[in-house]
Write a protein that holds these residues in place. Structure first.
Motif, PDB file in Angstrom:
ATOM      1  N   TRP A  23      11.830   5.328  -7.101  1.00  7.83           N
ATOM      2  CA  TRP A  23      11.731   5.923  -5.844  1.00  7.83           C
ATOM      3  C   TRP A  23      11.981   5.360  -4.549  1.00  7.83           C
ATOM      4  CZ3 TRP A  23      11.026  11.328  -5.029  1.00  7.83           C
ATOM      5  CH2 TRP A  23      10.481  12.074  -6.212  1.00  7.83           C
ATOM      6  N   GLY A  24      12.853   4.550  -4.683  1.00  9.48           N
ATOM      7  CA  GLY A  24      13.276   3.795  -3.667  1.00  9.48           C
ATOM      8  C   GLY A  24      12.230   2.795  -3.013  1.00  9.48           C
ATOM      9  N   PHE A  25      11.335   2.171  -3.516  1.00  3.34           N
ATOM     10  CA  PHE A  25      10.320   1.083  -3.303  1.00  3.34           C
ATOM     11  C   PHE A  25      10.840  -0.315  -3.816  1.00  3.34           C
ATOM     12  CE2 PHE A  25       7.934   5.094  -2.668  1.00  3.34           C
ATOM     13  CZ  PHE A  25       7.528   4.903  -1.522  1.00  3.34           C
ATOM     14  N   TRP A  26      11.700  -1.167  -3.173  1.00  3.19           N
ATOM     15  CA  TRP A  26      12.072  -2.252  -3.791  1.00  3.19           C
ATOM     16  C   TRP A  26      11.355  -3.469  -3.381  1.00  3.19           C
ATOM     17  CZ3 TRP A  26      16.162  -2.958  -7.384  1.00  3.19           C
ATOM     18  CH2 TRP A  26      16.920  -1.829  -7.817  1.00  3.19           C
ATOM     19  N   HIS A  27      10.336  -3.241  -2.478  1.00  3.18           N
ATOM     20  CA  HIS A  27       9.474  -4.408  -2.079  1.00  3.18           C
ATOM     21  C   HIS A  27       8.254  -4.045  -2.583  1.00  3.18           C
ATOM     22  CE1 HIS A  27       7.135  -6.914   0.241  1.00  3.18           C
ATOM     23  NE2 HIS A  27       8.046  -7.563   1.081  1.00  3.18           N
ATOM     24  N   LEU A  28       7.599  -4.587  -3.825  1.00  2.89           N
ATOM     25  CA  LEU A  28       6.541  -4.233  -4.498  1.00  2.89           C
ATOM     26  C   LEU A  28       5.241  -4.379  -3.589  1.00  2.89           C
ATOM     27  CD1 LEU A  28       7.083  -5.314  -8.157  1.00  2.89           C
ATOM     28  CD2 LEU A  28       7.480  -2.927  -6.864  1.00  2.89           C
ATOM     29  N   GLY A  29       5.111  -5.455  -2.848  1.00  2.00           N
ATOM     30  CA  GLY A  29       4.251  -5.815  -2.179  1.00  2.00           C
ATOM     31  C   GLY A  29       3.590  -4.676  -1.218  1.00  2.00           C
ATOM     32  N   LEU A  30       4.915  -4.141  -0.151  1.00  2.00           N
ATOM     33  CA  LEU A  30       4.597  -3.215   0.692  1.00  2.00           C
ATOM     34  C   LEU A  30       4.462  -1.682   0.052  1.00  2.00           C
ATOM     35  CD1 LEU A  30       7.648  -3.793   3.410  1.00  2.00           C
ATOM     36  CD2 LEU A  30       4.933  -4.062   3.456  1.00  2.00           C
ATOM     37  N   PHE A  31       5.017  -1.346  -1.065  1.00  2.00           N
ATOM     38  CA  PHE A  31       4.654  -0.465  -2.027  1.00  2.00           C
ATOM     39  C   PHE A  31       3.149  -0.283  -2.551  1.00  2.00           C
ATOM     40  CE2 PHE A  31       4.338   1.178  -6.235  1.00  2.00           C
ATOM     41  CZ  PHE A  31       4.454   2.519  -6.311  1.00  2.00           C
ATOM     42  N   ALA A  32       2.664  -1.281  -2.780  1.00  2.00           N
ATOM     43  CA  ALA A  32       1.347  -1.489  -3.228  1.00  2.00           C
ATOM     44  C   ALA A  32       0.509  -1.290  -2.166  1.00  2.00           C
ATOM     45  CB  ALA A  32       0.993  -2.747  -3.935  1.00  2.00           C
ATOM     46  N   GLN A  33       0.750  -1.675  -0.870  1.00  2.00           N
ATOM     47  CA  GLN A  33       0.017  -1.458   0.257  1.00  2.00           C
ATOM     48  C   GLN A  33      -0.192  -0.055   0.704  1.00  2.00           C
ATOM     49  OE1 GLN A  33       0.679  -4.331   3.496  1.00  2.00           O
ATOM     50  NE2 GLN A  33       1.017  -2.801   4.850  1.00  2.00           N
ATOM     51  N   ASP A  34       1.121   0.692   0.611  1.00  2.00           N
ATOM     52  CA  ASP A  34       1.290   1.926   1.212  1.00  2.00           C
ATOM     53  C   ASP A  34       0.566   2.917   0.276  1.00  2.00           C
ATOM     54  OD1 ASP A  34       2.660   0.966   3.439  1.00  2.00           O
ATOM     55  OD2 ASP A  34       4.619   1.687   2.867  1.00  2.00           O
ATOM     56  N   TYR A  35       0.704   2.779  -1.071  1.00  2.00           N
ATOM     57  CA  TYR A  35       0.068   3.302  -2.214  1.00  2.00           C
ATOM     58  C   TYR A  35      -1.386   3.400  -2.115  1.00  2.00           C
ATOM     59  CZ  TYR A  35      -0.302   5.236  -6.943  1.00  2.00           C
ATOM     60  OH  TYR A  35      -0.769   6.218  -8.075  1.00  2.00           O
ATOM     61  N   ARG A  36      -1.917   2.246  -1.838  1.00  2.00           N
ATOM     62  CA  ARG A  36      -3.459   2.121  -1.637  1.00  2.00           C
ATOM     63  C   ARG A  36      -3.800   2.597  -0.521  1.00  2.00           C
ATOM     64  NH1 ARG A  36      -6.748  -3.483  -2.431  1.00  2.00           N
ATOM     65  NH2 ARG A  36      -8.789  -2.485  -2.425  1.00  2.00           N
ATOM     66  N   ALA A  37      -3.109   2.601   0.490  1.00  2.00           N
ATOM     67  CA  ALA A  37      -3.687   3.324   1.899  1.00  2.00           C
ATOM     68  C   ALA A  37      -3.682   4.874   1.758  1.00  2.00           C
ATOM     69  CB  ALA A  37      -2.799   2.977   3.047  1.00  2.00           C
ATOM     70  N   LEU A  38      -2.695   5.347   1.018  1.00  2.00           N
ATOM     71  CA  LEU A  38      -2.880   6.817   0.609  1.00  2.00           C
ATOM     72  C   LEU A  38      -3.652   7.356  -0.574  1.00  2.00           C
ATOM     73  CD1 LEU A  38      -1.389   9.422   1.639  1.00  2.00           C
ATOM     74  CD2 LEU A  38       0.406   9.150  -0.031  1.00  2.00           C
ATOM     75  N   TYR A  39      -3.948   6.472  -1.387  1.00  2.00           N
ATOM     76  CA  TYR A  39      -4.488   7.090  -2.667  1.00  2.00           C
ATOM     77  C   TYR A  39      -5.791   6.332  -2.976  1.00  2.00           C
ATOM     78  CZ  TYR A  39      -0.299   9.563  -3.652  1.00  2.00           C
ATOM     79  OH  TYR A  39       0.827  10.469  -3.557  1.00  2.00           O
ATOM     80  N   ASP A  40      -6.028   5.366  -2.201  1.00  2.00           N
ATOM     81  CA  ASP A  40      -7.207   4.771  -2.535  1.00  2.00           C
ATOM     82  C   ASP A  40      -7.381   3.767  -3.609  1.00  2.00           C
ATOM     83  OD1 ASP A  40      -9.591   3.488  -1.290  1.00  2.00           O
ATOM     84  OD2 ASP A  40     -10.704   5.014  -2.090  1.00  2.00           O
ATOM     85  N   GLU A  41      -6.203   3.493  -4.398  1.00  2.00           N
ATOM     86  CA  GLU A  41      -6.157   2.826  -5.446  1.00  2.00           C
ATOM     87  C   GLU A  41      -4.795   1.936  -5.649  1.00  2.00           C
ATOM     88  OE1 GLU A  41      -6.804   4.611  -9.094  1.00  2.00           O
ATOM     89  OE2 GLU A  41      -5.025   5.922  -8.956  1.00  2.00           O
ATOM     90  N   LEU A  42      -4.830   0.948  -6.118  1.00  2.00           N
ATOM     91  CA  LEU A  42      -3.358   0.256  -6.355  1.00  2.00           C
ATOM     92  C   LEU A  42      -2.516   1.012  -7.463  1.00  2.00           C
ATOM     93  CD1 LEU A  42      -4.535  -3.486  -6.416  1.00  2.00           C
ATOM     94  CD2 LEU A  42      -3.036  -2.487  -4.607  1.00  2.00           C
ATOM     95  N   PRO A  43      -1.352   0.920  -7.380  1.00  2.00           N
ATOM     96  CA  PRO A  43      -0.389   1.595  -8.239  1.00  2.00           C
ATOM     97  C   PRO A  43      -0.624   0.896  -9.829  1.00  2.00           C
ATOM     98  CG  PRO A  43       0.955   0.109  -6.912  1.00  2.00           C
ATOM     99  CD  PRO A  43      -0.273   0.276  -6.161  1.00  2.00           C
ATOM    100  N   SER A  44      -0.996  -0.396  -9.780  1.00  2.00           N
ATOM    101  CA  SER A  44      -1.296  -1.067 -11.177  1.00  2.00           C
ATOM    102  C   SER A  44      -2.662  -0.267 -11.876  1.00  2.00           C
ATOM    103  CB  SER A  44      -1.553  -2.499 -10.871  1.00  2.00           C
ATOM    104  OG  SER A  44      -2.488  -2.914 -10.061  1.00  2.00           O
ATOM    105  N   GLN A  45      -3.733   0.068 -10.861  1.00  2.00           N
ATOM    106  CA  GLN A  45      -4.770   0.433 -11.326  1.00  2.00           C
ATOM    107  C   GLN A  45      -4.411   2.135 -11.850  1.00  2.00           C
ATOM    108  OE1 GLN A  45      -6.823   0.048  -7.362  1.00  2.00           O
ATOM    109  NE2 GLN A  45      -8.269  -0.997  -8.477  1.00  2.00           N
ATOM    110  N   THR A  46      -3.692   2.907 -11.146  1.00  2.00           N
ATOM    111  CA  THR A  46      -3.240   3.948 -11.751  1.00  2.00           C
ATOM    112  C   THR A  46      -2.392   3.800 -13.025  1.00  2.00           C
ATOM    113  OG1 THR A  46      -2.761   4.731  -9.521  1.00  2.00           O
ATOM    114  CG2 THR A  46      -1.887   6.036 -11.090  1.00  2.00           C
TER     115      THR A  46
END
Length: 341
Positions: A306-329
Motif C-alpha cells: 500500500w505504498g508505505f516504504w518507511h516502516l517507522g512512519l507507517f507505524a506512527q500514522d497507523y497508531r495515530a489512526l487506529y490506536d494500535e501498532l500494525p504489529s499488534q494488529t
C-alpha cells in the motif's frame, strides 16, 4: 537557478558506464576516485578539497525503471558529472554537514533556508557541485517520459526545465521533507529486507508515489475554486478512490484520472474538507494496509503493498489512526509475534 558550466570528463569516469550492477548495492570507500565510479552512468569526477582521510558510503537500489541512492562523503569535494536527457535526476540533502556548499555556482544553501532546496543533475551542460564536509545526499533518477505522462499539461514546462539544465531549486519544506523521508525510508527497508525488491507491483507503486512527490515540488500557487465546483471535484475524487479500493492511489494519479491540476485538487480539498488530498489518500492507504494485514506474511509486506516504504512512519500514522501498532494488529490476527520480513 541553473547551471551554465559545461563539464568535460576524464576517461576513467566514463569507463564504468556499461558495467552491469545488482538491484541492491552497498559499498564503502576510502578513495575519492573510487567513490566517483559508484554511480553508474553519471560520468563523475571527484576532487578532494579539504584535508584528511576520505571516507565514503554508497547505497543504491534499482527498482522498476527508477534508481534510488544515498551517498555519504566525509570531506569537501568538487563533483562534476552529467545525466542523459531522457532521465530526470534529483538530489535531496539529508544532511548538509559542515561548511560552505554550492551547486553550479549558486550558494543558496546558506542561512535559515539551508535545508529547503533540492538540485536537478540532468542537462546537457552537466553539473558542478562543491560539497560540504559530512554531506549525506539522497538521489532519485526517474524516466522523464513516465513523469511527463503522469503530469498535467501545466507541469510539462517546469519538468522540461528541470531535465534540460542542472540547477538549484527552492522547495516547499513539507513537500521536500516528504520526499526525503520516502527516499531514505525506502532504501533502509530494502537494505534490511531485500526480498521486498521482488514484489514488482509494490516497486511499481513506489515509483508512482515518488513521481507524485516530485511533481508536488514543482513551482506553483494554490488558486481558489468556486465552492460548488470544489465540492463536485472532491466528490468525484472520493468516488474514484471508492470504486478502485485495492489500488494505493497518489495525488498525481488522482489528478490524471480527474483531468485537473495538482493545485486545483489541493485547493478543492482544502476548501471542502480542510485536508490536503495527500492526507485523505493516506487514510485510504492505511485502511488498505489494515485489510492487507489479514493475509500478509509480514507487516512489511502489507505496508509496501500500500505504498508505505518507511516502516517507522507507517507505524506512527497507523497508531495515530487506529490506536494500535500494525504489529499488534498482525499479532491479534495471526497469533504469535509479528513477522517483519
Amino acid at each position: 537557478m541553473v547551471c551554465k558550466h559545461r563539464t568535460t570528463f576524464p576517461h576513467h569516469a566514463m569507463s564504468h558506464a556499461l558495467v552491469p550492477r545488482p538491484l541492491l548495492l552497498q559499498r564503502s570507500s576510502h578513495d575519492v576516485d573510487e567513490q566517483a565510479t559508484l554511480l553508474q552512468g553519471w560520468q563523475q569526477d571527484y576532487v578532494q578539497l579539504s584535508s584528511g582521510a576520505f571516507e565514503g558510503r554508497f547505497v543504491e537500489a534499482r527498482l522498476a525503471r527508477m534508481h534510488l541512492f544515498v551517498e555519504d562523503t566525509s570531506r569537501r569535494l568538487l563533483q562534476r558529472g552529467a545525466r542523459p536527457a531522457d532521465r530526470l535526476a534529483l538530489g535531496v540533502p539529508l544532511s548538509l554537514g559542515r561548511g560552505p556548499v554550492s551547486f553550479c555556482g549558486h550558494t543558496d544553501w546558506q542561512g535559515p533556508a539551508r535545508e529547503a532546496h533540492f538540485c536537478s543533475f540532468s542537462g546537457a551542460d552537466g553539473f558542478e557541485f562543491m560539497t560540504p564536509e559530512g554531506l549525506s545526499m539522497a538521489g532519485l533518477d526517474l524516466p522523464l517520459d513516465e513523469l511527463l505522462a503522469l503530469a498535467t499539461e501545466e507541469d510539462h514546462p517546469a519538468l522540461g526545465r528541470l531535465a534540460s539544465q542542472a540547477g538549484l531549486h527552492r522547495a516547499d519544506p513539507a513537500g521536500l521533507r516528504a520526499l526525503q523521508e520516502q527516499l531514505s525510508g525506502a532504501l533502509a527497508l530494502i537494505t534490511a529486507l531485500p526480498a521486498r525488491q521482488d514484489d514488482e507491483r509494490a516497486c511499481t507503486q513506489l515509483q508512482q508515489a515518488l513521481m507524485s512527490n516530485v511533481l508536488a515540488l514543482l513551482p506553483g500557487s494554490l488558486t481558489p475554486t468556486a465552492p460548488h465546483r470544489a465540492a463536485q471535484l472532491v466528490a468525484r475524487a472520493q468516488a474514484f478512490v471508492r470504486d478502485d479500493p485495492e489500488t494505493p492511489h497518489t495525488v498525481a494519479t488522482l489528478c490524471q484520472a480527474l483531468g485537473v491540476s495538482r493545485r486545483t485538487l489541493q485547493a478543492a480539498f482544502q476548501q471542502v474538507t480542510g485536508l490536503a488530498p495527500a492526507a485523505f489518500l493516506r487514510t485510504v492507504r492505511l485502511a488498505g494496509a489494515r485489510r492487507a494485514l489479514k493475509e500478509a506474511r509480514s507487516v512489511a509486506e502489507a505496508a509496501t503493498q500500500w505504498g508505505f516504504w518507511h516502516l517507522g512512519l507507517f507505524a506512527q500514522d497507523y497508531r495515530a489512526l487506529y490506536d494500535e501498532l500494525p504489529s499488534q494488529t498482525w499479532r491479534r490476527l495471526h497469533g504469535g509475534p509479528a513477522a517483519l520480513h
